[in-house]
Design an enzyme around this catalytic site. Structure first.
Site, short mmCIF file in Angstrom:
data_model
loop_
_atom_site.label_atom_id
_atom_site.label_comp_id
_atom_site.label_asym_id
_atom_site.label_seq_id
_atom_site.Cartn_x
_atom_site.Cartn_y
_atom_site.Cartn_z
N ASN A 393 0.82 -1.20 0.00
CA ASN A 393 0.00 0.00 0.00
C ASN A 393 0.86 1.26 0.00
O ASN A 393 1.04 1.89 -1.04
CB ASN A 393 -0.96 0.00 1.19
N ASP A 394 1.41 1.62 1.15
CA ASP A 394 2.16 2.87 1.26
C ASP A 394 3.34 2.93 0.30
O ASP A 394 3.68 4.01 -0.21
CB ASP A 394 2.67 3.05 2.69
N VAL A 395 3.95 1.79 0.01
CA VAL A 395 5.16 1.79 -0.83
C VAL A 395 4.84 1.97 -2.31
O VAL A 395 5.75 2.05 -3.14
CB VAL A 395 5.96 0.49 -0.63
N ALA A 434 0.55 3.79 7.22
CA ALA A 434 0.84 5.21 7.45
C ALA A 434 -0.42 6.00 7.76
O ALA A 434 -0.35 7.16 8.16
CB ALA A 434 1.53 5.81 6.21
#
Length: 464
Positions: A393-395, A434
């Site tokens: 997700n965040d990456v 995050a």
């Protein structure tokens, strides 16, 4: 066993630990590295047994506690799933820190047992060493406990900030230096206990402002702290193996943290001081319900990938939770039979600890030459037909490159959005660790596959 012979065997165990680190630097040699580490630790334990002065009494105590601790460790190791490995590492770091504190307390209360002098007249060098070991150990313990609670979900992963936080940290840091100085001057027990108490508090205050997306770096840094605490106590005990091992863990953890900070465009010194990860996340929150997303199913995904010439797999924590790595390997094998070129793209902080995804893929016997790090494969997304994002997700969030107000702004991310088509496997549109929305969900070339990662991948295999 004589002191000279013990030193030789401790040196041998230290050399084996160095070879273990070297082996663990590459997936191909990691098993050999583990073996070196096991042999080195076995030698160190045996030498410790044979070096006990009052053997008849001391042997029993050491054996009993070794069996208790070893049994607990083995039980946890057999039962712990790979998804819980990050919090397990944080928990074990806390024990290393606590052990350093206990040894320092023992040395301070009974210095004659360690040949450090007498109460009130401890050798200055030994007093400095045990003070540093106790302070770093206490910071490691309480900081690792907070990291464990955040990773386990018992405590919110969001940053906890308050006004004047950095000033308080600075004052407490100076207080630790002041207490060590006066402890060495007066050898006062009140100074010693104050040092330990303040260090426990500093560990908490350093970690609570760290956001969830930055936790992999925190784990690496706490690993480094635990090593330096062990090294400090090693000097106090005049134990060569402990000094070597602590220095290796401390320096390697610090180097890894630096590499990760560089890869995430973060300040190394801010990590040490607990000064980042506290960005206001509300500024990047978006109303997901007002944005349209494209829904797909296993048949759609199978059609796109079967007719592609190249597919890049992007694994993340969702894959770990679903234990989907074996199903993913089956899907890749099916694609290869259709002449599709398949690669794996690994972000340095994918999952919740360094190397999390690499270990899972290795468990599924994914060939090492098909797995690439961010800097090696990021340019390939522009020429890729399909990117299959499974639980990351965040990456993959493009706002890291476009929104200065985002808590992940400046962090290098995988350029998944440049692929012709993006298949995003996720249970829902909920934000990542995050705590922010992923803009990739709403791109025109993204097809959302809402399902459990393992179940969706298995359905795609059937469709293929």
């Amino acid at each position: 066993m004589s002191a000279n012979l013990s030193a030789i065997f401790y040196l041998l165990s230290g050399i084996l630990f160095i070879l273990a680190l070297r082996g663990l630097s590459s997936p191909e040699t990691s098993r050999q590295g583990n073996l070196f580490g096991i042999i080195g630790m076995t030698i160190a334990i045996l030498v410790t047994f044979l070096s006990i002065n009052n053997f008849n009494v001391g042997f029993i105590y050491v054996l009993v506690f070794l069996l208790i601790g070893g049994s607990i460790g083995a039980f946890i190791a057999f039962r712990i799933p790979m998804t819980a490995m990050p919090e397990l590492v944080a928990g074990f770091h806390s024990l290393v820190g606590l052990a350093a504190v206990f040894v320092a307390i023992s040395a301070f209360l009974k210095p004659e047992a360690f040949n450090l002098g007498n109460v009130g007249n401890i050798k200055l060098a030994s007093l400095i060493e045990m003070s540093l070991g106790a302070a770093i150990g206490a910071i490691t313990f309480s900081g690792s406990i907070i990291a464990f609670l955040k990773l386990r979900g018992i405590m919110s992963g969001a940053p906890i900030v308050f006004k004047g936080q950095h000033l308080i940290n600075l004052i407490l840091g100076l207080a630790i230096i002041f207490l060590i100085y006066y402890l060495c001057s007066t050898q006062s027990s009140s100074m010693f206990w104050s040092l330990v108490a303040i260090s426990f508090l500093v560990g908490v205050l350093l970690i609570i402002p760290i956001g969830g997306a930055d936790m992999p770096v925190v784990i690496s840094m706490l690993n480094s702290y635990s090593g330096w605490a062990a090294a400090g106590i090693g000097f106090t005990l005049e134990n060569t193996a402990l000094i070597i091992t602590g220095a290796l863990v401390g320096s390697s953890g610090a180097i890894l943290s630096y590499i990760m900070c560089k890869g995430m465009n973060r300040s190394f010194f801010n990590v040490i001081l607990g000064g980042w990860g506290a960005t206001d996340q509300s500024s990047t929150s978006q109303n997901k319900e007002q944005k349209p997303v494209k829904n797909g199913n296993a048949d759609d995904a199978a059609f796109l990938m079967k007719n592609a010439s190249s597919v890049i797999i992007v694994p993340g924590y969702g894959m770990a939770v679903a234990q989907a790595q074996h199903a993913l390997r089956e899907m890749v094998d099916a694609l290869k039979k259709n002449g599709v070129k398949v690669s794996y793209a690994i972000h340095p902080v994918a999952g919740r600890m360094p190397g999390h995804m690499n270990v899972l893929l290795a468990e599924a016997n994914v060939p090492y030459d098909e797995v690439f790090e961010l800097e090696e494969i990021n340019n390939d997304f522009a020429n890729c037909d399909v990117a299959y994002v499974i639980g990351a997700n965040d990456v993959t969030n493009p706002v890291a490159k476009s929104d200065p107000q985002s808590p992940i702004y400046g962090m290098p991310v995988l350029d998944v959005e440049k692929s012709k088509s993006v298949l995003f496997v996720k249970r829902s549109l909920s934000p990542g660790y995050a705590g922010i929305d992923n803009d990739l969900f709403y791109r025109d070339n993204t097809l959302m596959l809402f399902a459990d990662a393992k179940k969706m991948t298995e359905e795609i295999v059937k469709s293929l």
